[in-house]
Design a protein around this motif. Structure first.
Motif, PDB file in Angstrom:
ATOM      1  N   LYS A  34       0.970  66.314  36.530  1.00  0.00           N
ATOM      2  CA  LYS A  34       0.145  66.488  37.717  1.00  0.00           C
ATOM      3  C   LYS A  34      -0.120  67.984  37.830  1.00  0.00           C
ATOM      4  CE  LYS A  34       2.053  62.473  40.038  1.00  0.00           C
ATOM      5  NZ  LYS A  34       2.781  61.951  41.212  1.00  0.00           N
ATOM      6  N   LEU A  35      -1.386  68.338  37.941  1.00  0.00           N
ATOM      7  CA  LEU A  35      -1.781  69.738  37.932  1.00  0.00           C
ATOM      8  C   LEU A  35      -2.478  70.085  39.238  1.00  0.00           C
ATOM      9  CD1 LEU A  35      -3.390  69.767  34.363  1.00  0.00           C
ATOM     10  CD2 LEU A  35      -0.974  69.925  34.971  1.00  0.00           C
ATOM     11  N   LYS A  36      -2.167  71.257  39.769  1.00  0.00           N
ATOM     12  CA  LYS A  36      -2.822  71.739  40.981  1.00  0.00           C
ATOM     13  C   LYS A  36      -2.790  73.249  40.950  1.00  0.00           C
ATOM     14  CE  LYS A  36      -2.471  69.983  45.374  1.00  0.00           C
ATOM     15  NZ  LYS A  36      -1.734  69.691  46.631  1.00  0.00           N
ATOM     16  N   GLY A  37      -3.958  73.871  41.115  1.00  0.00           N
ATOM     17  CA  GLY A  37      -4.032  75.323  41.041  1.00  0.00           C
ATOM     18  C   GLY A  37      -4.287  75.767  39.606  1.00  0.00           C
ATOM     19  N   GLY A  56      -9.262  62.940  38.653  1.00  0.00           N
ATOM     20  CA  GLY A  56      -9.725  64.253  39.082  1.00  0.00           C
ATOM     21  C   GLY A  56     -10.559  64.967  38.040  1.00  0.00           C
ATOM     22  N   THR A  57     -10.715  66.271  38.241  1.00  0.00           N
ATOM     23  CA  THR A  57     -11.494  67.125  37.341  1.00  0.00           C
ATOM     24  C   THR A  57     -10.666  68.339  36.966  1.00  0.00           C
ATOM     25  OG1 THR A  57     -13.562  66.432  38.398  1.00  0.00           O
ATOM     26  CG2 THR A  57     -13.642  68.429  37.069  1.00  0.00           C
ATOM     27  N   LEU A  58     -10.502  68.544  35.681  1.00  0.00           N
ATOM     28  CA  LEU A  58      -9.764  69.682  35.145  1.00  0.00           C
ATOM     29  C   LEU A  58     -10.765  70.704  34.618  1.00  0.00           C
ATOM     30  CD1 LEU A  58      -6.967  70.882  34.280  1.00  0.00           C
ATOM     31  CD2 LEU A  58      -7.313  69.712  32.095  1.00  0.00           C
ATOM     32  N   HIS A  83      -6.035  79.744  26.375  1.00  0.00           N
ATOM     33  CA  HIS A  83      -6.625  78.889  27.401  1.00  0.00           C
ATOM     34  C   HIS A  83      -5.798  78.946  28.681  1.00  0.00           C
ATOM     35  CE1 HIS A  83      -3.635  76.470  25.290  1.00  0.00           C
ATOM     36  NE2 HIS A  83      -3.540  75.690  26.357  1.00  0.00           N
ATOM     37  N   SER A  84      -6.431  78.536  29.764  1.00  0.00           N
ATOM     38  CA  SER A  84      -5.758  78.458  31.062  1.00  0.00           C
ATOM     39  C   SER A  84      -6.380  77.317  31.856  1.00  0.00           C
ATOM     40  CB  SER A  84      -5.891  79.776  31.830  1.00  0.00           C
ATOM     41  OG  SER A  84      -5.309  79.653  33.113  1.00  0.00           O
ATOM     42  N   PRO A  85      -5.677  76.190  31.975  1.00  0.00           N
ATOM     43  CA  PRO A  85      -6.214  75.088  32.765  1.00  0.00           C
ATOM     44  C   PRO A  85      -6.065  75.356  34.266  1.00  0.00           C
ATOM     45  CG  PRO A  85      -4.106  74.475  31.786  1.00  0.00           C
ATOM     46  CD  PRO A  85      -4.428  75.849  31.312  1.00  0.00           C
ATOM     47  N   TYR A  86      -7.024  74.839  35.050  1.00  0.00           N
ATOM     48  CA  TYR A  86      -6.911  74.973  36.498  1.00  0.00           C
ATOM     49  C   TYR A  86      -7.660  73.842  37.190  1.00  0.00           C
ATOM     50  CZ  TYR A  86     -11.634  77.081  36.706  1.00  0.00           C
ATOM     51  OH  TYR A  86     -12.980  77.311  36.620  1.00  0.00           O
ATOM     52  N   THR A  87      -7.371  73.708  38.476  1.00  0.00           N
ATOM     53  CA  THR A  87      -8.069  72.737  39.319  1.00  0.00           C
ATOM     54  C   THR A  87      -8.721  73.494  40.467  1.00  0.00           C
ATOM     55  OG1 THR A  87      -6.222  72.275  40.833  1.00  0.00           O
ATOM     56  CG2 THR A  87      -6.287  71.029  38.758  1.00  0.00           C
ATOM     57  N   ASN A  90      -7.863  72.647  45.804  1.00  0.00           N
ATOM     58  CA  ASN A  90      -6.561  72.048  46.096  1.00  0.00           C
ATOM     59  C   ASN A  90      -6.417  70.613  45.582  1.00  0.00           C
ATOM     60  OD1 ASN A  90      -4.045  72.865  47.100  1.00  0.00           O
ATOM     61  ND2 ASN A  90      -4.342  71.683  48.973  1.00  0.00           N
ATOM     62  N   GLU A  91      -7.267  70.234  44.615  1.00  0.00           N
ATOM     63  CA  GLU A  91      -7.213  68.891  44.049  1.00  0.00           C
ATOM     64  C   GLU A  91      -6.044  68.770  43.083  1.00  0.00           C
ATOM     65  OE1 GLU A  91     -10.117  65.731  41.755  1.00  0.00           O
ATOM     66  OE2 GLU A  91     -10.394  67.865  41.308  1.00  0.00           O
ATOM     67  N   GLU A  92      -5.313  67.658  43.185  1.00  0.00           N
ATOM     68  CA  GLU A  92      -4.270  67.357  42.212  1.00  0.00           C
ATOM     69  C   GLU A  92      -4.896  66.495  41.123  1.00  0.00           C
ATOM     70  OE1 GLU A  92       0.189  66.464  42.823  1.00  0.00           O
ATOM     71  OE2 GLU A  92      -0.832  64.499  42.773  1.00  0.00           O
ATOM     72  N   VAL A  93      -4.794  66.962  39.890  1.00  0.00           N
ATOM     73  CA  VAL A  93      -5.387  66.289  38.737  1.00  0.00           C
ATOM     74  C   VAL A  93      -4.260  65.692  37.902  1.00  0.00           C
ATOM     75  CG1 VAL A  93      -6.753  66.638  36.642  1.00  0.00           C
ATOM     76  CG2 VAL A  93      -7.370  67.838  38.754  1.00  0.00           C
ATOM     77  N   HIS A  94      -4.441  64.447  37.466  1.00  0.00           N
ATOM     78  CA  HIS A  94      -3.446  63.778  36.629  1.00  0.00           C
ATOM     79  C   HIS A  94      -3.954  63.751  35.195  1.00  0.00           C
ATOM     80  CE1 HIS A  94      -2.041  61.367  40.404  1.00  0.00           C
ATOM     81  NE2 HIS A  94      -1.860  62.664  40.513  1.00  0.00           N
TER      82      HIS A  94
END
Length: 121
Positions: A34-37, A56-58, A83-87, A90-94
């Motif tokens: 689970k990713l956020k930020g 969600g959207t990554l 690379h640097s993934p982000y959202t 404030n969306e939590e991406v799975h």
């Protein structure tokens, strides 16, 4: 051999940026996260990474562009590519991740979000 229900596994944890292992295939692991930020900029010298967005959207930042990875999409980050993934918003991406067992969470970069252990669920 048992069926793995991804939705059920996602209920087993709530921490962001802390992948959990749900399967091993040869020398590859299948992780849920689970990713956020935003995560830290990093690369993996010897391993590719595959991200599949489940919810969600990554946004996957590269030094020369940002790729938008929508629900149902996958993106492969080749070894050695920073690379640097982000959202956003404030969306939590799975995400489901496929990577070698040897892959370090944030490569050679040590950061407060770096994980060294992936719990098995």
């Amino acid at each position: 051999m048992k069926t793995i229900n991804i939705e059920n596994k996602l209920t087993k944890f709530s921490t962001n940026w802390h992948p959990h292992q749900i399967a091993v295939v040869d020398n590859m692991q299948v992780l849920l996260a689970k990713l956020k930020g935003e995560l830290v900029w990093h690369s993996h010298d010897d391993e590719d990474e595959l991200f599949q967005v489940i919810k969600g959207t990554l946004y996957m930042q590269f030094r020369d562009r940002t790729e938008v990875v929508k629900e149902g999409d996958i993106i492969v980050v080749p070894k050695g590519v920073e690379h640097s993934p982000y959202t956003k918003d404030n969306e939590e991406v799975h995400v489901l991740l496929f990577e070698k067992l040897s892959t370090a969470h944030t490569g050679n970069v040590k950061h407060e979000k770096t994980q060294t252990h992936y719990p098995k669920i």
